[in-house]
Design an enzyme around this catalytic site. Sequence first.
Site, short mmCIF file in Angstrom:
data_model
loop_
_atom_site.label_atom_id
_atom_site.label_comp_id
_atom_site.label_asym_id
_atom_site.label_seq_id
_atom_site.Cartn_x
_atom_site.Cartn_y
_atom_site.Cartn_z
N ALA A 160 30.55 30.57 34.70
CA ALA A 160 30.82 31.92 34.22
C ALA A 160 30.35 32.15 32.79
O ALA A 160 30.54 33.23 32.25
CB ALA A 160 32.32 32.19 34.32
N ASN A 211 37.88 26.42 32.63
CA ASN A 211 36.72 25.54 32.55
C ASN A 211 35.63 26.16 31.69
O ASN A 211 34.84 25.45 31.08
CB ASN A 211 36.20 25.24 33.95
CG ASN A 211 37.12 24.31 34.72
OD1 ASN A 211 37.51 23.26 34.21
ND2 ASN A 211 37.50 24.70 35.91
N HIS A 251 35.76 37.46 29.52
CA HIS A 251 35.69 36.54 28.38
C HIS A 251 34.81 37.14 27.30
O HIS A 251 33.67 37.55 27.57
CB HIS A 251 35.09 35.19 28.80
CG HIS A 251 35.71 34.59 30.02
ND1 HIS A 251 36.98 34.07 30.03
CD2 HIS A 251 35.23 34.43 31.28
CE1 HIS A 251 37.25 33.61 31.24
NE2 HIS A 251 36.21 33.82 32.01
#
Length: 275
Positions: A129, A197, A227
């Site tokens: 990601a 992660n 994020h």
Amino acid sequence: MTTNSNKKNIRVAIAGLGAIGKSLSTHLASGAIPGVELTAVSAKDHQKAQEFVKTLAHPVKVLKIEDLEPEADVVVECAPANLLGDIITPFLKNQKRAIVLSVGAILFRPDLVELAKETGGVIMVPTGALIGLDAMVAAAEGNIHSVRMITRKPPKGLEGAPHLIEHHISVANLTEPLKIFTGNAKEAAKGFPANLNVVVALALAGIGPEKTLLEIWADPTVVRNTHTITVDSDSAKFTMTMENIPSENPRTGRIVAQSVVAMLRKLTSHFQVGT
């Protein structure tokens, strides 16, 4: 003129058949990556795994974790973090590759990195990601001053995290964003092993888990795992924001499986773009 018609396929085993493992299995079994072949899978529930592999384009073996290594050149770990060592150790001992999704667990298993160094095995962490990972890797060749990350997730994707349980934090029935964590990447990996992660990959590529700082928000106003990362270095200052669509598992974005596919494709490619 010579050809590579006799070149052997790269054999891949997948350990774990959650949302990511199933997606990868379906993709690989369909022959989507020339030169890469799915040969075996492993899952906690072998009966369900047997039913699942019947849906694949070609048959593959359903095996115990300890039986995967002879059947493959590369293992993709898509399992709970506590199984990381059991899954990748046999491959590393035999100088093979292990693609690790539970990258947070690596922080607490430095012995696995040492094993890879000793044997010549390779631990590989896909971008997942984390857009901008190439920029972080390049910046780390110089001097990185600071790395900060703010993560916002739908509350459902955070339920059951050890940090929430330990600190008696409830994210049920929230009507407005709630900050549930402030700290560094190593602390986050321990408190949210199934969720963060992305920040561990960021930390390992950059200035390390102790210096990579993070806020986590349980946010009922978002539907995607979001994020925002700000990096300040001597070569560039950059900010990146990702809004990742969750997979069937709300803790994990769909793009993670696609990132693994891209990494496997790169193993056989004669033209590679990106660091």
